[in-house]
Scaffold this active site. Structure first.
Site, short mmCIF file in Angstrom:
data_model
loop_
_atom_site.label_atom_id
_atom_site.label_comp_id
_atom_site.label_asym_id
_atom_site.label_seq_id
_atom_site.Cartn_x
_atom_site.Cartn_y
_atom_site.Cartn_z
N ASP A 39 0.82 -1.21 0.00
CA ASP A 39 0.00 0.00 0.00
C ASP A 39 0.86 1.27 0.00
OD1 ASP A 39 -2.21 -1.59 0.08
OD2 ASP A 39 -2.79 -1.11 2.14
N TYR A 44 -9.90 -8.59 -5.02
CA TYR A 44 -10.84 -7.49 -5.13
C TYR A 44 -11.56 -7.52 -6.49
CZ TYR A 44 -8.83 -5.14 -1.01
OH TYR A 44 -8.42 -4.82 0.25
N GLU A 66 -9.25 -8.65 -9.64
CA GLU A 66 -7.87 -9.07 -9.41
C GLU A 66 -7.82 -10.60 -9.48
OE1 GLU A 66 -6.33 -5.58 -6.36
OE2 GLU A 66 -7.07 -7.48 -5.52
#
Length: 400
Positions: free
Chosen positions: A67, A362, A378
């Site tokens: 992230d 996701y 994904e």
């Protein structure tokens, strides 16, 4: 240009779903001394602009899968042709204006305002290298609530608008990390725009200031909606739920009498999804649904939810939900159906179909024409973040 088209067998059952790679992880070049450095794409978001017959697929471009290594948003454009195939423009567009200086942009969340024909892309801006863990450790929120707009179906974009002070204000002092979506927002029948969101709050012992309390276990995420009733000119923040509810999406349910209810489906660490209803269009979510039929995967994973009008007499609202179908790991992205969306016991026991067999995470769903759907997901062969792929599909008739 690639193309994708839905497939259905003569008996009405779905064949293997055809997928088109939209973004693909780029491995380091031979001889690259950076070793672990690679271009990765995460956090899919999808919107369909009906007037232009155009799909816009969004993702975060990252230096690695972490992230904290998110860099910027990228977008690809696909046009639906008369043969019901999607032709994708080669290459992606870098959304350089969707940013703040010295911040990284995260969690794309698009919504289309039908009257003004304005596409909003909401997102979170976080100071470079500041992690979610760091915000929890220090019990401070450093994120900014932002958006950009486009009047020409994503060809050009405005500069970033920062709504944090006007919309969240002093409430941000009660939050640790917060984010929107990720995935699509909703415009309700009334015209209200809905951006799903969540924020972590400290729920440990208020008298304890030791390190043991400033950990994830003492912080709980609670979902809420940001909403606008004037075509996105001004925005308000709704009340947070009072049960654990993290990454979320929302959908409008219209009953047989035309009454509107806003539904929320959220990630948790509890082994099941949180489902809740708002009777005031997102100002708060007054009813939490049970019996917690939708399972959560391991420590949790984002999922997508979509309401659509089933062409019956009278027309009925049904819900679709996509999420990894294994309770232990992120594999086999499943599609679930609920024909009685105000009752959570109506979810199918097993996936209606598998959108991707193997590692998957996701996803984001849209309905682009009545009874025709698309998913941006994904997925991969060895791990779930090898690529972000796109598929068109219809529901298998025999299972409806």
């Amino acid at each position: 240009m690639g193309n994708t088209t839905p497939s259905r067998s003569k008996q009405g059952c779905m064949k293997e779903i055809n997928k088109t790679t939209i973004f693909k992880q780029e491995e380091p070049q031979p001889g690259n001394c950076c070793c672990k450095t690679q271009v990765s794409y995460r956090i899919p978001a999808l919107v369909y602009v009906n007037d232009e017959k155009t799909f816009l697929a969004f993702a975060e471009k990252r230096k690695t899968l972490s992230d904290t290594n998110a860099e910027a948003f990228v977008m690809r454009r696909g046009m639906l042709n008369e043969a019901q195939e999607v032709e994708w423009v080669i290459g992606h567009q870098l959304l350089s204006s969707a940013s703040l200086p010295d911040h990284r942009s995260m969690n794309p969340c698009p919504v289309y305002e039908r009257e003004s024909k304005t596409l909003f892309l909401f997102f979170l801006c976080v100071p470079t290298k500041v992690s979610e863990y760091e915000q929890i450790r220090t019990n401070t929120c450093q994120g900014r609530l932002c958006y950009v707009t486009s009047k020409d179906a994503g060809n050009t974009w405005s500069q970033t608008t920062d709504l944090t002070e006007d919309v969240i204000g002093e409430r941000i002092k009660e939050w640790a990390p917060f984010a929107v979506g990720p995935g699509h927002g909703v415009q309700m029948k009334s015209g209200r725009l809905i951006i799903p969101a969540y924020a972590y709050c400290y729920t440990g012992n208020p008298d304890c200031i030791s390190c043991c309390c400033l950990m994830f276990s003492c912080f709980t995420p609670f979902a809420l909606a940001f909403y606008s009733d004037d075509q996105g000119i001004t925005w308000k923040a709704g009340k947070q739920m009072d049960v654990e509810s993290c990454e979320c999406q929302m959908a409008e349910i219209i009953d047989e009498e035309g009454k509107s209810t806003l539904y929320c489906n959220a990630r948790t660490r509890l082994g099941y999804r949180t489902e809740a209803l708002s009777y005031n269009s997102g100002a708060d979510f007054g009813k939490v649904l049970s019996p917690n039929k939708l399972i959560e995967t391991d420590s949790g994973c984002q999922g997508s939810v979509l309401s659509f009008l089933e062409q019956s007499d009278p027309p009925a609202t049904w819900l679709l939900y996509s999420h990894p179908s294994d309770p232990k790991s992120r594999v086999d992205l499943g599609l679930y159906l609920n024909k009685t969306p105000l009752d959570s016991s109506g979810w199918s026991d097993q996936p209606l179909l598998i959108l991707h067999r193997g590692p998957s995470a996701y996803s984001d769903l849209v309905e682009y024409e009545p009874g025709r759907f698309a998913c941006l997901m994904e997925c991969g062969i060895k791990h779930e973040n090898e690529e972000i792929a796109f598929a068109l599909f219809q529901l298998p008739e025999k299972k409806l």
